[in-house]
Design a protein around this motif. Structure first.
Motif, PDB file in Angstrom:
ATOM      1  N   ARG A   1       5.001  -1.836  -8.328  1.00  0.00           N
ATOM      2  CA  ARG A   1       5.429  -2.503  -7.094  1.00  0.00           C
ATOM      3  C   ARG A   1       4.350  -2.472  -6.014  1.00  0.00           C
ATOM      4  O   ARG A   1       4.520  -3.083  -4.966  1.00  0.00           O
ATOM      5  N   PHE A   2       3.260  -1.746  -6.272  1.00  0.00           N
ATOM      6  CA  PHE A   2       2.207  -1.599  -5.267  1.00  0.00           C
ATOM      7  C   PHE A   2       0.913  -2.244  -5.748  1.00  0.00           C
ATOM      8  O   PHE A   2       0.679  -2.387  -6.949  1.00  0.00           O
ATOM      9  N   ASP A   3       0.095  -2.605  -4.747  1.00  0.00           N
ATOM     10  CA  ASP A   3      -1.219  -3.178  -5.033  1.00  0.00           C
ATOM     11  C   ASP A   3      -2.332  -2.146  -4.923  1.00  0.00           C
ATOM     12  O   ASP A   3      -3.396  -2.313  -5.517  1.00  0.00           O
ATOM     13  N   ALA A   4      -2.126  -1.102  -4.145  1.00  0.00           N
ATOM     14  CA  ALA A   4      -3.149  -0.061  -3.972  1.00  0.00           C
ATOM     15  C   ALA A   4      -2.458   1.242  -3.591  1.00  0.00           C
ATOM     16  O   ALA A   4      -1.391   1.243  -2.960  1.00  0.00           O
ATOM     17  N   VAL A   5      -3.095   2.344  -3.968  1.00  0.00           N
ATOM     18  CA  VAL A   5      -2.629   3.688  -3.623  1.00  0.00           C
ATOM     19  C   VAL A   5      -3.785   4.425  -2.957  1.00  0.00           C
ATOM     20  O   VAL A   5      -4.913   4.438  -3.477  1.00  0.00           O
ATOM     21  N   LEU A   6      -3.510   5.030  -1.799  1.00  0.00           N
ATOM     22  CA  LEU A   6      -4.490   5.831  -1.070  1.00  0.00           C
ATOM     23  C   LEU A   6      -4.016   7.282  -1.116  1.00  0.00           C
ATOM     24  O   LEU A   6      -2.936   7.609  -0.599  1.00  0.00           O
ATOM     25  N   ILE A   7      -4.801   8.152  -1.719  1.00  0.00           N
ATOM     26  CA  ILE A   7      -4.377   9.528  -1.948  1.00  0.00           C
ATOM     27  C   ILE A   7      -5.492  10.481  -1.543  1.00  0.00           C
ATOM     28  O   ILE A   7      -6.682  10.208  -1.785  1.00  0.00           O
ATOM     29  N   ASP A   8      -5.119  11.598  -0.887  1.00  0.00           N
ATOM     30  CA  ASP A   8      -6.129  12.578  -0.508  1.00  0.00           C
ATOM     31  C   ASP A   8      -6.229  13.661  -1.586  1.00  0.00           C
ATOM     32  O   ASP A   8      -5.474  13.671  -2.567  1.00  0.00           O
ATOM     33  N   ASP A   9      -7.170  14.588  -1.397  1.00  0.00           N
ATOM     34  CA  ASP A   9      -7.430  15.589  -2.432  1.00  0.00           C
ATOM     35  C   ASP A   9      -6.255  16.545  -2.628  1.00  0.00           C
ATOM     36  O   ASP A   9      -5.961  16.983  -3.739  1.00  0.00           O
ATOM     37  N   ARG A  10      -5.519  16.876  -1.542  1.00  0.00           N
ATOM     38  CA  ARG A  10      -4.397  17.801  -1.681  1.00  0.00           C
ATOM     39  C   ARG A  10      -3.246  17.156  -2.456  1.00  0.00           C
ATOM     40  O   ARG A  10      -2.626  17.808  -3.301  1.00  0.00           O
ATOM     41  N   SER A  11      -2.945  15.905  -2.197  1.00  0.00           N
ATOM     42  CA  SER A  11      -1.895  15.220  -2.964  1.00  0.00           C
ATOM     43  C   SER A  11      -2.319  15.032  -4.410  1.00  0.00           C
ATOM     44  O   SER A  11      -1.485  15.102  -5.325  1.00  0.00           O
ATOM     45  N   TRP A  12      -3.593  14.791  -4.633  1.00  0.00           N
ATOM     46  CA  TRP A  12      -4.090  14.653  -6.012  1.00  0.00           C
ATOM     47  C   TRP A  12      -3.865  15.956  -6.792  1.00  0.00           C
ATOM     48  O   TRP A  12      -3.406  15.920  -7.941  1.00  0.00           O
TER      49      TRP A  12
ATOM     50  N   ALA B   1      -1.598  18.158  -6.194  1.00  0.00           N
ATOM     51  CA  ALA B   1      -0.168  18.425  -6.346  1.00  0.00           C
ATOM     52  C   ALA B   1       0.503  17.515  -7.361  1.00  0.00           C
ATOM     53  O   ALA B   1       1.648  17.781  -7.750  1.00  0.00           O
ATOM     54  N   LEU B   2      -0.155  16.431  -7.794  1.00  0.00           N
ATOM     55  CA  LEU B   2       0.478  15.503  -8.739  1.00  0.00           C
ATOM     56  C   LEU B   2       0.709  16.144 -10.098  1.00  0.00           C
ATOM     57  O   LEU B   2       1.697  15.859 -10.778  1.00  0.00           O
ATOM     58  N   GLY B   3      -0.214  16.993 -10.529  1.00  0.00           N
ATOM     59  CA  GLY B   3      -0.059  17.612 -11.839  1.00  0.00           C
ATOM     60  C   GLY B   3      -0.104  16.588 -12.949  1.00  0.00           C
ATOM     61  O   GLY B   3      -1.010  15.749 -13.048  1.00  0.00           O
TER      62      GLY B   3
ATOM     63  N   LEU C   1       0.838  -1.191   0.000  1.00  0.00           N
ATOM     64  CA  LEU C   1       0.000   0.000   0.000  1.00  0.00           C
ATOM     65  C   LEU C   1       0.880   1.250   0.000  1.00  0.00           C
ATOM     66  O   LEU C   1       1.821   1.357   0.806  1.00  0.00           O
ATOM     67  N   LEU C   2       0.561   2.186  -0.878  1.00  0.00           N
ATOM     68  CA  LEU C   2       1.230   3.489  -0.926  1.00  0.00           C
ATOM     69  C   LEU C   2       0.230   4.548  -0.470  1.00  0.00           C
ATOM     70  O   LEU C   2      -0.857   4.686  -1.045  1.00  0.00           O
ATOM     71  N   ILE C   3       0.589   5.317   0.604  1.00  0.00           N
ATOM     72  CA  ILE C   3      -0.259   6.379   1.131  1.00  0.00           C
ATOM     73  C   ILE C   3       0.372   7.715   0.759  1.00  0.00           C
ATOM     74  O   ILE C   3       1.531   7.988   1.110  1.00  0.00           O
ATOM     75  N   LEU C   4      -0.387   8.544   0.058  1.00  0.00           N
ATOM     76  CA  LEU C   4       0.053   9.883  -0.326  1.00  0.00           C
ATOM     77  C   LEU C   4      -0.854  10.896   0.360  1.00  0.00           C
ATOM     78  O   LEU C   4      -2.079  10.867   0.188  1.00  0.00           O
ATOM     79  N   ALA C   5      -0.266  11.780   1.165  1.00  0.00           N
ATOM     80  CA  ALA C   5      -1.030  12.778   1.915  1.00  0.00           C
ATOM     81  C   ALA C   5      -0.440  14.150   1.654  1.00  0.00           C
ATOM     82  O   ALA C   5       0.785  14.318   1.569  1.00  0.00           O
ATOM     83  N   GLY C   6      -1.313  15.151   1.561  1.00  0.00           N
ATOM     84  CA  GLY C   6      -0.867  16.514   1.324  1.00  0.00           C
ATOM     85  C   GLY C   6      -0.283  17.179   2.538  1.00  0.00           C
ATOM     86  O   GLY C   6       0.391  18.210   2.423  1.00  0.00           O
ATOM     87  N   ALA C   7      -0.516  16.591   3.737  1.00  0.00           N
ATOM     88  CA  ALA C   7       0.027  17.166   4.971  1.00  0.00           C
ATOM     89  C   ALA C   7      -0.051  16.101   6.051  1.00  0.00           C
ATOM     90  O   ALA C   7      -0.934  15.230   6.017  1.00  0.00           O
ATOM     91  N   PRO C   8       0.877  16.126   7.019  1.00  0.00           N
ATOM     92  CA  PRO C   8       0.769  15.174   8.130  1.00  0.00           C
ATOM     93  C   PRO C   8      -0.441  15.501   8.992  1.00  0.00           C
ATOM     94  O   PRO C   8      -0.887  16.643   9.086  1.00  0.00           O
ATOM     95  N   GLY C   9      -0.981  14.468   9.622  1.00  0.00           N
ATOM     96  CA  GLY C   9      -2.148  14.664  10.461  1.00  0.00           C
ATOM     97  C   GLY C   9      -2.572  13.363  11.104  1.00  0.00           C
ATOM     98  O   GLY C   9      -2.048  12.277  10.798  1.00  0.00           O
TER      99      GLY C   9
ATOM    100  N   VAL D   1       8.870   8.040  -3.637  1.00  0.00           N
ATOM    101  CA  VAL D   1       8.511   7.082  -4.689  1.00  0.00           C
ATOM    102  C   VAL D   1       8.131   7.873  -5.931  1.00  0.00           C
ATOM    103  O   VAL D   1       7.286   8.778  -5.868  1.00  0.00           O
ATOM    104  N   ALA D   2       8.769   7.563  -7.035  1.00  0.00           N
ATOM    105  CA  ALA D   2       8.440   8.224  -8.296  1.00  0.00           C
ATOM    106  C   ALA D   2       7.073   7.761  -8.775  1.00  0.00           C
ATOM    107  O   ALA D   2       6.772   6.562  -8.761  1.00  0.00           O
ATOM    108  N   ILE D   3       6.236   8.683  -9.182  1.00  0.00           N
ATOM    109  CA  ILE D   3       4.901   8.339  -9.674  1.00  0.00           C
ATOM    110  C   ILE D   3       5.014   8.060 -11.175  1.00  0.00           C
ATOM    111  O   ILE D   3       4.775   8.924 -12.022  1.00  0.00           O
TER     112      ILE D   3
END
Length: 596
Positions: free
Chosen positions: A293-304, A306-308, A242-250, A284-286
Motif C-alpha cells: 500500500r506504500f510507495d516508500a518507507v523511511l526508517i531510522d537505525d533504531r527502528s531497523w 527493532a524489526l528483527g 510514505l511510511l515513516i518508522l522512527a525508534g523514538a519521537p523527536g 502497520v504490519a510489516i
C-alpha cells in the motif's frame, strides 16, 4: 550459375541486329531497283539507320550523370550575399533575399536538377527538413566557426506544485558570462557562471499547477547578450504514500512528517515510545500485503534494529518495487552497520560524527524570490536564511559501494547519500544527522532539495504524465507521435489545427510562439513553442552538427545507383531523325533512271 544479361544489353543487341538487317535490305534494294539512287543517297540512308537506333537506345536508357558539372551550391541560413557569384546557387527559404534559384526545400531542388550528384552547402547548414533529401547525394560542407551564445537548453521535466526544479544550459564563447533564471514575475530566482566547458545549472521553484514561462538571461560585462524562454509545466499527480518508522519521537521526525505532508505525500508515521508504546498513526504490519500500500518507507537505525525478522518482509517488498530510505540517527551499532554494508553500502570511515559543510546562503533578493508570496501574519525577513549556518552533522562513514550511485554531497564534496537497486526497487542510505536544523534557520530550500531528491530516487514509480520533449520553433515542422484517431492542436490564440496521423504520427507547423495543447483520445498534453528568432546559436549549432554528420556519410563513388539524365531530349532527337529517314526514303531526291 550464369548471370542474366542486363536489359540495356538485350535492347542494344536487338537494335544492332535491326540496323544490320536494314543495311542489307537497303544495299540489295539499291542494286535491284529500276530507279537507282545516287551513292550519296544510299550513304545517307545507311548512316541514318544507326543514328536512329542509337537515339532510341538513349531515349529508353538515358546516360548516367555524375557530379562534375552537375554539382549544386545550396544557400542556407547565414549565407553571405556575395555567394551568388560563381556556380549556380539554389536559395532555400532560410537563406533570405539572395540572388539565385529559389526552392522551397532541398528535395525540390534535386528534382529540378536530376543530374546533380554532389551538393555544396553554403552557410550554417541544413535544417531538419532537408536532412533526408541530402542523404541521396554526395555532400561538401565547409562549416563556419561555432556560434557564440546559448548552444543548448534543457528545460525541466514536469514538476509538482511547490517543488524545485533545475534547468541546464551550455554556452559557447562566453567564459565570463553570468546566467540568470527569472521567474514569470521577472524576479531573479538563481544566478551562476558557466564552468570551463560552458555548462551551467540553475534552480527555480514551481508555485502552482499550470504552464509558466521562466526566462534564462545571459549577461556579459553588464550587457545582455541573449535571453530565452524556459517552459515549466507544473502538474498535480497522485499523492505518493510514505511510511515513516522512527525508534523514538523527536524533532527530526516531526519536521520530516510536516515537510512530507506539505509536499503532497500521504504520510503514515509510527514512533516507539518504549515499553511497547507506539505513537503516531494506527500500527502497520510489516508484511508484504501491508507494504504494497506504500510507495516508500523511511526508517531510522533504531527502528531497523527493532524489526528483527520483519526485515526480510521489508526487503522482499523492496524487491517487488518498494522504495526504502535508511536514515542514521547517530553513530551506528556494529550489527546495524554490518547489515547495511551487506545491502551494498561500503560505509568507509569511522563511526563517529563529522561536521557537514553547508553551501553559502543565497543573496537576499534570490532568497525572497524562492520563498514565494509573503504571508500577512509572518514578516518577510523571517523567511530569510540566517547568516550563521546551523550545526548539522553527518556520519563520518561515507555511503559508497561498487553498485551504489552517489545522490547527495555537501558543500565540501563529502558523500551524504547514495542508492542502489534491489530487485525492482531501490534502497537509499542517508548519513545526514538532524536535518531539521535547516528549517529552523531558514534553509528550507536545502532541506527540501535533500529529501525530495531521496524520495524521488527510490519511491515506487508512478505513471509519468505525457510530455512532448525537445525545443521547437515557430515556423519549423515538428512531429507529434503517439496519436490515435482524431487529434487537434489548440493554438495560443484560441484557434485549432486538425491533425491527420499516419502510423500514429502527424506533422505540425506552429505559426506562433507560446503554449499549445495537443488534444487526442488520451487527453490533453501542453507543449511550448519558441519564437522563430529565439535561440539562434542553438539552431545554428544543431544545423551545423547535423550537416557535418552528413558529410561523413556521403555515398562512395560507384557504390550508389547511377542518376539518369532526362529522356525527353533523346526522344525528340529520335523522332526528328526517324522523320528525316522516312522522308528521305520516299522522296525522289537523288534517284535516276537505270540503263537497261
Amino acid at each position: 550459375m550464369t548471370t542474366p544479361m542486363p536489359m540495356p544489353a538485350i535492347v542494344a543487341a536487338i537494335l544492332a541486329l535491326a540496323v544490320l538487317l536494314a543495311a542489307i535490305r537497303l544495299t540489295l534494294w539499291h542494286r535491284a531497283a529500276v530507279e537507282q539512287g545516287s551513292p550519296l543517297r544510299l550513304a545517307l540512308l545507311l548512316l541514318l539507320q544507326p543514328v536512329c537506333a542509337g537515339l532510341l537506345f538513349f531515349a529508353l536508357f538515358p546516360p548516367a550523370t555524375s557530379g562534375g558539372s552537375g554539382a549544386l551550391r545550396i544557400a542556407t541560413a547565414g549565407t553571405p550575399r556575395l555567394a551568388a557569384a560563381g556556380a549556380p546557387l539554389i536559395v532555400l527559404p532560410e537563406a533570405g533575399a539572395i540572388l539565385g534559384e529559389a526552392a522551397p526545400d532541398l528535395a525540390t531542388a534535386l528534382r529540378r536538377h536530376p543530374a546533380a550528384g554532389t551538393i555544396e552547402i553554403v552557410g550554417r547548414g541544413l535544417t531538419p527538413r532537408d536532412i533526408e533529401a541530402a542523404r541521396t547525394v554526395a555532400l561538401r560542407f565547409d562549416p563556419p566557426p561555432p556560434p557564440r551564445g546559448i548552444i543548448h537548453l534543457s528545460p525541466p521535466a514536469s514538476t509538482a506544485p511547490g517543488a524545485t526544479f533545475t534547468t541546464g544550459a551550455t554556452l559557447a564563447g562566453l567564459p565570463e558570462a553570468t546566467v540568470q533564471l527569472l521567474d514569470p514575475a521577472g524576479r531573479v530566482t538563481d544566478s551562476a557562471t558557466p564552468d570551463r566547458d560552458g555548462h551551467v545549472t540553475l534552480t527555480g521553484t514551481a508555485r502552482s499547477a499550470g504552464a509558466a514561462d521562466f526566462t534564462l538571461r545571459v549577461r556579459d560585462d553588464g550587457r545582455m547578450i541573449e535571453q530565452a524562454s524556459v517552459p515549466v509545466l507544473t502538474q498535480d499527480s497522485a499523492r505518493p504514500r510514505l511510511l515513516i518508522l522512527a525508534g523514538a519521537p523527536g524533532p527530526e521526525v516531526k519536521y520530516l512528517r510536516r515537510w512530507a505532508t506539505d509536499t503532497g505525500f500521504a504520510v503514515t508515521s509510527q514512533m516507539s515510545a518504549g515499553g511497547g508504546v507506539q505513537l503516531g498513526d494506527a500500527p502497520v504490519a510489516i508484511d508484504g500485503a501491508s507494504l504494497r500500500r506504500f510507495d516508500a518507507v523511511l526508517i531510522d537505525d533504531r527502528s531497523w534494529a527493532a524489526l528483527g525478522g520483519a526485515r526480510n518482509a521489508l526487503l522482499g517488498a523492496v524487491r517487488d518495487g518498494l522504495g526504502l530510505i535508511l536514515r542514521a540517527g547517530g553513530p551506528l551499532d556494529g550489527a546495524t552497520r554490518n547489515q547495511w554494508q551487506a545491502l551494498g553500502f561500503a560505509l568507509q570511515g569511522g563511526n563517529d560524527l563529522a561536521p557537514l559543510a553547508l553551501p553559502k546562503p543565497p543573496a537576499a533578493t534570490i532568497a525572497r524570490t524562492r520563498q514565494g508570496i509573503a504571508y500577512a501574519d509572518r514578516p518577510e525577513d523571517m523567511a530569510f536564511p540566517d547568516e550563521l549556518l546551523p550545526e548539522v552533522t553527518r556520519l563520518a562513514a561515507a555511503p559508497t559501494g561498487r553498485d551504489a550511485v552517489p545522490l547527495l554531497r555537501d558543500a565540501g564534496g563529502a558523500p551524504l547519500a547514495a542508492w542502489r537497486a534491489l530487485g525492482t526497487g531501490r534502497i537509499a542510505l542517508f548519513t545526514g544527522i538532524d536535518s531539521y536544523a535547516l528549517i529552523l534557520t531558514g534553509h528550507q530550500p536545502l532541506h527540501d532539495l535533500w529529501w525530495r531528491s531521496l524520495l524521488g530516487a527510490v519511491a515506487r514509480p508512478a505513471p509519468a504524465p505525457a510530455m512532448i520533449d525537445g525545443i521547437h520553433w515557430a515556423g519549423e515542422r515538428m512531429a507529434l507521435c503517439g496519436l490515435a484517431g482524431n487529434a487537434q492542436v489548440d493554438r495560443p490564440d484560441g484557434s485549432h489545427a486538425r491533425l491527420i496521423p499516419v502510423n500514429g504520427c502527424a506533422a505540425f507547423w506552429p505559426e506562433s510562439a507560446g503554449w499549445h495543447v495537443l488534444r487526442g483520445k488520451d487527453g490533453a498534453v501542453p507543449f511550448h513553442v519558441q519564437p522563430a528568432q529565439a535561440l539562434p546559436a542553438m539552431r545554428a549549432t544543431r544545423d551545423r552538427a547535423a550537416t557535418l554528420m552528413l558529410r561523413g556519410n556521403a555515398p562512395a563513388p560507384g557504390s550508389d545507383e547511377p542518376r539518369h539524365g532526362p529522356a525527353w531530349p533523346w526522344l525528340l532527337a529520335w523522332l526528328a531523325a526517324s522523320a528525316l529517314l522516312w522522308w528521305l526514303e520516299r522522296s525522289r531526291i537523288g534517284r535516276r533512271q537505270s540503263a537497261r
